[in-house]
Design a protein around this motif. Structure first.
Motif, short mmCIF file in Angstrom:
data_model
loop_
_atom_site.label_atom_id
_atom_site.label_comp_id
_atom_site.label_asym_id
_atom_site.label_seq_id
_atom_site.Cartn_x
_atom_site.Cartn_y
_atom_site.Cartn_z
N GLU A 112 -10.51 1.49 7.07
CA GLU A 112 -9.23 1.26 7.54
C GLU A 112 -8.11 0.91 6.61
OE1 GLU A 112 -8.57 1.39 10.91
OE2 GLU A 112 -10.52 2.11 11.17
N ALA A 113 -6.86 1.58 7.01
CA ALA A 113 -5.81 1.50 6.06
C ALA A 113 -5.63 -0.08 5.83
CB ALA A 113 -4.72 2.51 6.47
N PRO A 114 -5.18 -0.46 4.46
CA PRO A 114 -4.78 -1.68 4.63
C PRO A 114 -3.23 -1.77 4.92
CG PRO A 114 -5.79 -0.86 2.43
CD PRO A 114 -5.55 0.17 3.08
N PRO A 115 -2.75 -2.91 4.97
CA PRO A 115 -1.31 -3.08 5.70
C PRO A 115 -0.49 -2.45 4.63
CG PRO A 115 -2.27 -5.29 5.90
CD PRO A 115 -3.38 -4.32 5.19
N ALA A 116 0.90 -1.95 5.04
CA ALA A 116 1.74 -1.15 4.08
C ALA A 116 2.33 -2.29 3.06
CB ALA A 116 2.84 -0.66 4.99
N THR A 117 2.39 -3.52 3.59
CA THR A 117 3.24 -4.33 2.73
C THR A 117 2.33 -5.61 2.31
OG1 THR A 117 4.41 -5.40 4.48
CG2 THR A 117 5.40 -3.72 3.15
N PHE A 118 2.39 -5.97 1.22
CA PHE A 118 1.71 -7.45 0.77
C PHE A 118 2.45 -8.20 -0.18
CE2 PHE A 118 -1.33 -4.11 -0.92
CZ PHE A 118 -1.01 -4.31 -2.19
N GLY A 119 2.37 -9.36 -0.38
CA GLY A 119 2.93 -9.95 -1.60
C GLY A 119 2.49 -9.97 -2.99
N GLU A 120 2.85 -10.65 -3.91
CA GLU A 120 2.28 -10.65 -5.03
C GLU A 120 1.05 -11.22 -5.12
OE1 GLU A 120 3.57 -11.99 -9.46
OE2 GLU A 120 5.01 -12.28 -8.19
N PRO A 121 0.20 -10.61 -5.81
CA PRO A 121 -1.48 -11.15 -5.85
C PRO A 121 -1.59 -12.31 -6.81
CG PRO A 121 -1.55 -9.22 -6.86
CD PRO A 121 0.10 -9.35 -6.46
N GLU A 122 -2.59 -13.11 -6.56
CA GLU A 122 -2.93 -14.14 -7.48
C GLU A 122 -4.28 -13.96 -8.04
OE1 GLU A 122 -2.56 -18.00 -5.93
OE2 GLU A 122 -0.69 -18.12 -5.75
N ALA A 123 -4.58 -14.27 -9.37
CA ALA A 123 -6.14 -13.92 -9.86
C ALA A 123 -7.32 -14.67 -9.03
CB ALA A 123 -6.25 -14.24 -11.21
N LEU A 124 -8.25 -14.04 -8.55
CA LEU A 124 -9.20 -14.79 -7.64
C LEU A 124 -10.14 -15.40 -8.59
CD1 LEU A 124 -9.95 -11.88 -5.16
CD2 LEU A 124 -8.82 -14.24 -4.41
N PHE A 125 -10.40 -15.25 -9.87
CA PHE A 125 -11.53 -15.81 -10.47
C PHE A 125 -10.93 -15.94 -11.83
CE2 PHE A 125 -13.75 -12.56 -7.75
CZ PHE A 125 -14.34 -13.39 -6.89
N THR B 295 0.68 -1.01 0.04
CA THR B 295 0.02 -0.13 0.01
C THR B 295 1.03 1.27 -0.01
OG1 THR B 295 -1.48 -1.23 1.35
CG2 THR B 295 -1.91 1.16 1.18
N PRO B 296 0.88 2.21 -0.96
CA PRO B 296 1.47 3.31 -1.09
C PRO B 296 1.24 4.31 0.28
CG PRO B 296 0.63 3.02 -3.27
CD PRO B 296 0.06 1.90 -2.24
N ASP B 297 2.22 5.13 0.51
CA ASP B 297 1.96 6.04 1.73
C ASP B 297 1.37 7.19 1.32
OD1 ASP B 297 2.18 7.22 3.97
OD2 ASP B 297 4.47 7.67 4.05
N ALA B 298 0.39 7.22 1.23
CA ALA B 298 -0.67 8.46 0.76
C ALA B 298 -1.99 8.31 1.51
CB ALA B 298 -0.56 8.39 -0.88
N ALA B 299 -2.73 9.55 1.43
CA ALA B 299 -4.03 9.48 1.93
C ALA B 299 -4.93 9.34 0.83
CB ALA B 299 -4.19 11.02 2.52
#
Length: 711
Positions: free
Chosen positions: A541-554, A429-433
């Motif tokens: 609520e703000a998402p976590p600052a870091t997360f991994g590479e996503p996978e397609a859900l559908f 998540t980028p550090d921005a409002a």
């Protein structure tokens, strides 16, 4: 709406009509259970304390008849199906807080207690009535042990229901030309003492109740014929061994009619939930018992119940009468809380025809999962493909189209592209409002979600997240962050920050419809815990600052896959029909009317009309200005419709099928150049277009103004 909007301070109970323990489940059966699960999850997301309960309906003559055919006891037969249902529902992410059955000790004791209370309050009396009897079998013939002609419409009927004609509930002794299903011989009527529930004593109360009942319009309007007419008392005992014994010695060898103990399972199942988790977590008595009745007002049948919880029943439309007439009368007489709402669904058809278990024309619940499809795909299809009370057709082709265009193309596309861009460029998540535009759009989505719940529309609440994803796709395309990363990195961060926040809001709002997939999204966002525990405020609520590479859900469903599935279905139906060589009449006799809808659509007319003939019809968009019933006419209503150039008076047969007070402002389609007619002494200048027996009003998808010509 007669109650305060959800969420309320009261405990809520959401129930689903009990599946009858008499056969396997197909996807047509799942509509109400998916709807109930979505609705209960949605209430919790709003912050409403909610219990979601149901159970298997174990009693009644169909179980006894089929158990005898198999050479097992009714209890063995019914328990086998109950255990199968209990295992199947979680596989579709349908998670009841408690799932019991009507033959367990809790329901037996509570049913007998409620009947004793009704008796003590003077609502039960004994009466001698004619009951069908088979002299060759030396046996009384309750319910489906006898069949004949409906006394009201003349159609072939079972002993307790005109299932092939008018759909009316039938009392013992009413069916004409009775025939024993045991021997096939003509039955005779003999006098027999039975117990009756004095529903007619509660008619004034029921007339007040139906006016404040919420839910779908068919649940409010369909029972008015009984409630506003000559309300008949209800025979609540049967001559058979399988069921709950009538309490006390006076019951003799009678058991209670299945429709007495079946709805009481709603209360029993809630009680079992409380016994398991404790009253601090959920208090069944606070939800179900009418603690507010005092001696001074107990005699006022029109008094509105203010105590207790918010009870919402989600059922098939074939059992509306039981849930809006008999059941609230029982609750009232026994001092329990009346239902706040009844949501009655339409039927599910398969490729334009009714599901038929006897012809194997069905997509079975196990079969759907065995084909490798995720349960959330079907949940989405059933929840959002038409209004809840409308009939919905399932086909593998339509299923593929909805999955590919909406789940893959809209929701999945936005989530994957935005989160992948965030991961590759910002490692999360980028550090921005969050921008004001996106914050406002998320607020609007929450409002849509909440409005859907309070309108009893799982379609509307479910679509709130899909519409938010549509906005997300448009937003990211409009702002093109891939161009901004070099030109204006801060602007790029702002756009992607917005998109990640939208993704989190979708996880929260779409969770009730697709709990499995949204839990996967929740984890991809790097969030801790379960999305189950979130509320609407968590969307901001703000998402976590870091997360991994996503996978397609559908994933897309290929056209070849649909062809394969259709070939399997057609081959199975052909094989079954060839082996059994059943006539249409035989097939009808094998269907369970409580859970199956083997109703074929009318065939398409062979005679075609020319385009010029069609152009002769002047179809216009109209807006209903006012609607009122026509005095003395059971079905007719008088509508004032604005068609742009003028207002028209139109008579339509929708009085019992729609809440007339709520129609003002509704867009409709009318035939404007139909010859004028007089119906019940009232002039009608045009025709309202509607679909099916439930008079589903044709309307517009967009905002066409009154007077717009339909082409």
């Amino acid at each position: 709406m007669s109650h305060e909007d959800f969420p309320t301070e009261k405990p809520a109970v959401v129930t689903c009509g009990l599946p009858y323990a008499n056969g396997d489940l197909h996807i047509g059966h799942l509509r109400t259970y998916v709807g109930g699960d979505i609705y209960s999850r949605s209430l919790r997301t709003l912050g409403q304390k909610t219990a979601f309960v149901s159970g298997s309906d174990m009693h009644g003559t169909p179980v006894a008849v089929n158990a005898e055919k198999e050479g097992v006891t009714p209890e063995e037969f019914a328990l086998r199906h109950h255990e199968k249902y209990e295992a199947t529902f979680p596989r579709f992410n349908i998670e009841f807080d408690n799932y019991g059955h009507t033959h367990d000790e809790t329901n037996t004791e509570l049913t007998q207690e409620i009947v004793r209370t009704l008796e003590a309050e003077g609502y039960v009396y004994e009466k001698e009535i004619p009951v069908a009897y088979d002299p060759d079998a030396d046996q009384w013939l309750p319910d489906r042990f006898v069949e004949g002609a409906c006394p009201y419409c003349g159609a072939h009927a079972r002993g307790d229901e005109c299932d092939e004609g008018c759909g009316r509930h039938l009392e013992p002794g009413e069916i004409e030309a009775p025939t024993s299903t045991l021997t096939g011989n003509p039955a005779e009527y003999r006098e027999r003492k039975h117990k009756f529930f004095a529903v007619s004593d509660l008619q004034d109360y029921l007339q007040e109740f139906i006016d404040r009942l919420e839910g779908t319009s068919n649940a409010r309007n369909q029972p008015r014929e009984w409630i506003e007419g000559e309300l008949q008392d209800w025979c609540i005992t049967r001559d058979m061994d399988w069921g709950i014994d009538y309490p006390g010695e006076e019951g003799d060898d009678l058991v209670l009619y299945v429709w007495v103990d079946a709805p009481i399972e709603y209360v029993s199942s809630t009680k079992q939930y409380t016994e398991r988790v404790g009253a601090d977590t959920f208090d069944w008595e606070a939800a179900w018992k009418d603690a507010g009745v005092s001696e001074s007002d107990a005699g006022s049948e029109a008094r509105r119940t203010e105590s207790g919880g918010d009870i919402v029943h989600i059922i098939g439309r074939d059992i509306i009468q039981h849930h809006t007439v008999f059941w609230p009368a029982m609750l009232r007489g026994a001092g329990y809380v009346e239902p706040r709402a009844v949501m009655a669904s339409g039927f599910i058809t398969l490729n334009g025809k009714g599901f038929s278990t006897s012809r194997n024309r069905a997509v079975w619940a196990d079969e759907y999962l065995d084909e490798g499809f995720h349960p959330d795909l079907l949940r989405y299809y059933l929840a959002t493909n038409g209004g809840f009370q409308q009939d919905v057709d399932f086909s593998w082709s339509k299923f593929r189209d909805r999955v590919n265009s909406e789940l893959v193309g809209t929701v999945g596309n936005f989530l994957y592209r935005s989160m992948l861009f965030a991961y590759r460029n910002f490692e999360g998540t980028p550090d921005a409002a969050v921008s004001e535009e996106v914050e406002t759009r998320i607020e609007e989505a929450i409002d849509e979600f909440e409005a859907g719940i309070n309108d009893y529309s799982v379609r509307k609440s479910g679509n709130a997240a899909v519409r938010l994803a549509q906005f997300g796709n448009e937003y990211i395309q409009r702002n093109e962050p891939w161009k901004l990363t070099d030109e204006d990195p801060e602007a790029a961060a702002q756009v992607i920050r917005d998109c990640v926040q939208i993704a989190k809001a979708i996880a929260v709002l779409f969770f009730p419809v697709a709990p499995g997939k949204m839990q996967a999204l929740w984890e991809q966002l790097g969030e801790d815990g379960s999305v189950t525990d979130t509320g609407v405020d968590d969307a901001f609520e703000a998402p976590p600052a870091t997360f991994g590479e996503p996978e397609a859900l559908f994933e897309k469903i290929e056209a070849e896959r649909v062809e394969e599935l259709n070939e399997k279905l057609e081959a199975r139906v052909a094989e079954t029909e060839s082996e059994s060589d059943e006539s249409d009449e035989d097939a009808e006799e094998n269907m369970d009317a409580d859970t199956d809808s083997d109703i074929d659509f009318e065939p398409i007319a062979d005679d075609r009309i020319s385009f010029e003939d069609f152009q002769d019809l002047d179809l216009r968009v109209g807006e209903i200005v006012a609607a009122e019933g026509i005095d003395g006419a059971d079905k007719l209503a008088k509508l004032t419709v604005d068609i742009g150039v003028e207002e028209r008076q139109i008579v339509a047969g929708i009085k019992q099928l729609h809440d007339l007070d709520s129609l003002s402002g509704s867009k409709v389609i009318i035939v404007a150049n139909l010859e004028q007619a007089e119906l019940f002494g009232v002039e009608s200048d045009g025709m309202l277009l509607a679909a099916g027996d439930e008079a589903d009003l044709l309307t517009t998808h967009g905002d066409a103004v009154p007077g717009t010509k339909v082409q």
